[in-house]
Structure formats: structure tokens, C-alpha cells
Design an enzyme around this catalytic site. Structure first.
Site, PDB file in Angstrom:
ATOM      1  N   CYS A 169       3.544  -9.333   1.353  1.00 49.32           N
ATOM      2  CA  CYS A 169       3.104 -10.413   0.879  1.00 49.32           C
ATOM      3  C   CYS A 169       3.640 -11.682   1.353  1.00 49.32           C
ATOM      4  O   CYS A 169       4.686 -11.866   0.691  1.00 49.32           O
ATOM      5  CB  CYS A 169       2.865 -10.081  -0.704  1.00 49.32           C
ATOM      6  SG  CYS A 169       2.077 -11.652  -1.489  1.00 49.32           S
ATOM      7  N   ARG A 190      -2.691  -1.014  -6.390  1.00 52.06           N
ATOM      8  CA  ARG A 190      -2.563  -1.861  -5.126  1.00 52.06           C
ATOM      9  C   ARG A 190      -3.985  -2.402  -4.542  1.00 52.06           C
ATOM     10  O   ARG A 190      -4.992  -1.803  -5.102  1.00 52.06           O
ATOM     11  CB  ARG A 190      -2.047  -0.699  -4.043  1.00 52.06           C
ATOM     12  CG  ARG A 190      -0.587  -0.314  -4.177  1.00 52.06           C
ATOM     13  CD  ARG A 190       0.290  -1.313  -3.890  1.00 52.06           C
ATOM     14  NE  ARG A 190       1.575  -0.978  -3.821  1.00 52.06           N
ATOM     15  CZ  ARG A 190       2.501  -1.233  -4.889  1.00 52.06           C
ATOM     16  NH1 ARG A 190       1.973  -1.424  -6.173  1.00 52.06           N
ATOM     17  NH2 ARG A 190       3.775  -0.948  -4.917  1.00 52.06           N
ATOM     18  N   GLU A 244      -3.528  -2.533   3.130  1.00 54.36           N
ATOM     19  CA  GLU A 244      -2.869  -2.469   1.645  1.00 54.36           C
ATOM     20  C   GLU A 244      -1.956  -3.543   1.178  1.00 54.36           C
ATOM     21  O   GLU A 244      -0.943  -3.833   2.257  1.00 54.36           O
ATOM     22  CB  GLU A 244      -2.386  -1.212   1.718  1.00 54.36           C
ATOM     23  CG  GLU A 244      -1.989  -0.823   0.213  1.00 54.36           C
ATOM     24  CD  GLU A 244      -0.573  -0.675   0.056  1.00 54.36           C
ATOM     25  OE1 GLU A 244      -0.005  -0.207  -1.016  1.00 54.36           O
ATOM     26  OE2 GLU A 244       0.146  -1.229   0.953  1.00 54.36           O
ATOM     27  N   ARG A 249       0.027   3.427  -9.937  1.00 52.80           N
ATOM     28  CA  ARG A 249       0.403   2.385  -8.892  1.00 52.80           C
ATOM     29  C   ARG A 249      -0.779   1.629  -8.423  1.00 52.80           C
ATOM     30  O   ARG A 249      -1.819   2.121  -7.956  1.00 52.80           O
ATOM     31  CB  ARG A 249       0.722   3.357  -7.783  1.00 52.80           C
ATOM     32  CG  ARG A 249       1.139   2.375  -6.450  1.00 52.80           C
ATOM     33  CD  ARG A 249       1.857   3.419  -5.332  1.00 52.80           C
ATOM     34  NE  ARG A 249       2.543   3.013  -4.416  1.00 52.80           N
ATOM     35  CZ  ARG A 249       3.721   2.614  -4.441  1.00 52.80           C
ATOM     36  NH1 ARG A 249       4.565   3.158  -5.367  1.00 52.80           N
ATOM     37  NH2 ARG A 249       4.342   1.960  -3.351  1.00 52.80           N
TER      38      ARG A 249
END
Length: 345
Positions: free
Chosen positions: A81, A165, A119, A163
Site C-alpha cells: 500500500c 483484507r 490483495e 484477518r
């Protein structure tokens, strides 16, 4: 990892960018797809990838010309990112130079694969007040792709790990993707206790004076066979002040998000009360909560293994998304697949 016994993507080739240790590779291979190229800059992750798949990933993708990459149908990867510095006249994907998304964009622009499967961390949705994701989406649209995005939680797809995502799916406009939808949560009842090793030697045990187990916590042992498993972490205590990496959880709940970094005595895996001991998860347990099979060869260094699974993707979630992608691809090729239920291993 889910048992598929299907070859519904056997006619498709894929490339694995920012490949890590091969979570995308495992998911795509389980549907019969063929890997024709992989790139990973970390030498330890690259070694693990080679030991498991017999493919040595090339290094830094920024130094690999797109023309040197084989033709492929599916481009996948979990890219970092990064913020984009946009100023002056909008220049499409040229504006992303200096970021690793630019390397995805230039490869896509050259090869025009049928599908992009990306992802990223959940925070990308709000990164730079949503500007980063908006730029990514707009650039993919400029490159003739229909874009779908959604945040999914591994806890909702048969894995005992919280988690969340962001998943980005993009179909080239030559593909009719009007019927694509992200998979609905299966909410398979699962708890961390079901995947634990029996007294692993390489799971750090914590023994210190500032451990506090809450006296008022109640967790029924009947949950092991109860459809009402909570499917989320259950905090039952703390170490020190209870900051990040200092919280203790019950194995009848889920693991916290594995991390490649992080501080605290329970860094990377979290702390759990298991057989009356407070300990971290073992490297093999980390593999299991990410959906990697028992046959997966772990790195010889436990330190590197923790980092690798903290950086990796949850295979089960990828498989569920791929099943939906396969429906679209096969419908377009007039080779319809049966929508049978995926079976958990």
C-alpha cells in the site's frame, strides 16, 4: 486449504507478482492453473517458494521489463500500500511512477490479461481518505477493466484467524463480468484449538510475573462441538499493560491477525492460553491458520517463517474468490462449471 479436485482453470496461465511464499500459487494451482512467471525480492521468501513449487522467482519487479514476462491470463499479487503523488494534468497510470502499483499497471497495459486478482490491507480503503484506491480503480478502468473491490475476513471462510483484507478483482472488458460477485461468507464453525500442534517445541512459552488472567471470563468447553463457535478472538487476559502483543486469547476463539512485525512479547502471532501455559503460535500453526497444507515446506528459520506467514495471504479466501472468477471465465468460454460446494480439508 480447501479440497477442490477440480481443473476448472487448467486452460489458464498466471503470473505471481510480489509472490511471497506462494499463497496465490497454491490457490490457483488447486484449480489447475499453470504458473508461468513469479517475482519476489525477498531472498528468504524466494527460497521457500522454490522449495515448494520448483520455480525460482525473479527478483525486483521494478527492474524487469514487461516484454520479458510471458503471456498470461491471470495476474495476481499482494502489492504494498503506497500513496501516489498526483499533481498537474492527470496522466493515467504514468502518475503512479515510483510506486509498485505502477509495475502492475505497466505489465497490464502490455499484456492485457483476462483477470487481475489483487490483495491488500484493509486500510487501503481509507488510505489518503480513499484517494489511493480511487486512483487504482480509475487507472484499471482506463486500461479497459471492470473493477470489483471488497473487504473479506478469513474468519468467515473456514480459517481460525481474524484477518480482514481488501480484494481487488478486475476483468478485461472483453470478458462479460456482469454476473461476478464476491463469495458470501460460509461461516464454517472453526476454532484455533482444532488446528493446534501437540506441545510444539518451537512455540515460545511465556512465564513471567505480570501475567493476568481475567477471573470473570467464561468460555464453555462445549463450544468445541457446538455450531455456535464464536469465530472471533476471545481475549481472556493480558501481560504487562495489555498493549499490542500483550493480550492473551482462548483457543476456543480465533487467532488474531498474523503480522510480519509488531511489538510486545506476543508479537507476530499473539498469546494464547493452551494446556495451562501462555504461548505464541508455532510456525506450523501459523501455516495452518493461513490455510497452507501440511505438505508445505517451512523455511528453516523460524524467524523468517513467522515473517513470511505474517505477510502471506489466506489460501481459503483466495480459493472461494477464484471459484467465482472461474464461473465468469468458463461462462465466457461456453464451458459452464457446476457450482458444487467447496469442501474443507
Amino acid at each position: 486449504m480447501i479440497k477442490t479436485d477440480k481443473n476448472i482453470l487448467s486452460n489458464y496461465n498466471f503470473i505471481d507478482l510480489f509472490a511471497g511464499i506462494g499463497g496465490f500459487h497454491l490457490a490457483l494451482k488447486s484449480f489447475g492453473a499453470n504458473c508461468v512467471f513469479a517475482s519476489e525480492w525477498d531472498k528468504f521468501a524466494s527460497t521457500t517458494y522454490y522449495e515448494n513449487f520448483g520455480i525460482k522467482p525473479l527478483g525486483d519487479i521494478t527492474k524487469i521489463n514487461e516484454s520479458e514476462i510471458p503471456t498470461h491470463d491471470i495476474l495476481c499479487g499482494g502489492f504494498p500500500c503506497q500513496a501516489f503523488s498526483i499533481s498537474g494534468k492527470q496522466k493515467g497510470f504514468e502518475d503512479t511512477r515510483g510506486t509498485l502499483f505502477f509495475d502492475i499497471a505497466r505489465i497490464v497495459n502490455h499484456h492485457k490479461p483476462k483477470v487481475l486478482f489483487l490483495e491488500n490491507v484493509k486500510n487501503l480503503v481509507k488510505h489518503e481518505n480513499g484517494k489511493t484506491l480511487e486512483i487504482i480503480t480509475n487507472i484499471l478502468k482506463e486500461l479497459d477493466y471492470e473493477v470489483f473491490t471488497k473487504v473479506l475476513n478469513s474468519s468467515n471462510f473456514g480459517l481460525p484467524q481474524n484477518r480482514e483484507r481488501l480484494y481487488i478483482i478486475a476483468f478485461h472488458k472483453s470478458i462479460d463480468s456482469s454476473k461476478f460477485s464476491f463469495p458470501s461468507p460460509t461461516n464454517e464453525p472453526i476454532c484455533l484449538g482444532k488446528i493446534l500442534e501437540n506441545q510444539p517445541e518451537n512455540a515460545k512459552v511465556i512465564d513471567r510475573d505480570d501475567i493476568e488472567i481475567y477471573k470473570n471470563y467464561t468460555v464453555s468447553s462445549n463450544l468445541f462441538s457446538d455450531i455456535q463457535l464464536l469465530n472471533k478472538p476471545i481475549q481472556i487476559g493480558k501481560v504487562n499493560k495489555g498493549g499490542q502483543g500483550e493480550r492473551i486469547y482462548h483457543p476456543l476463539g480465533h487467532a488474531i491477525t498474523l503480522s510480519a512485525h509488531g511489538g510486545g512479547v506476543g508479537s507476530k502471532t499473539g498469546l494464547y492460553l493452551i494446556n495451562d501455559k501462555i504461548r505464541k503460535l508455532s510456525p506450523r500453526e501459523c501455516a495452518r491458520v493461513q490455510g497452507f497444507p501440511e505438505s508445505f515446506i517451512l523455511n528453516s528459520s523460524d524467524t523468517q517463517t513467522y515473517k513470511q506467514f505474517g505477510n502471506s495471504v489466506s489460501v481459503n479466501v483466495l480459493q472461494h474468490i477464484l471459484f467465482e472468477i472461474a464461473k465468469v471465465l468458463n461462462a465466457n468460454s461456453k464451458n459452464l462449471i457446476q457450482t458444487t460446494k467447496l469442501e474443507y480439508a
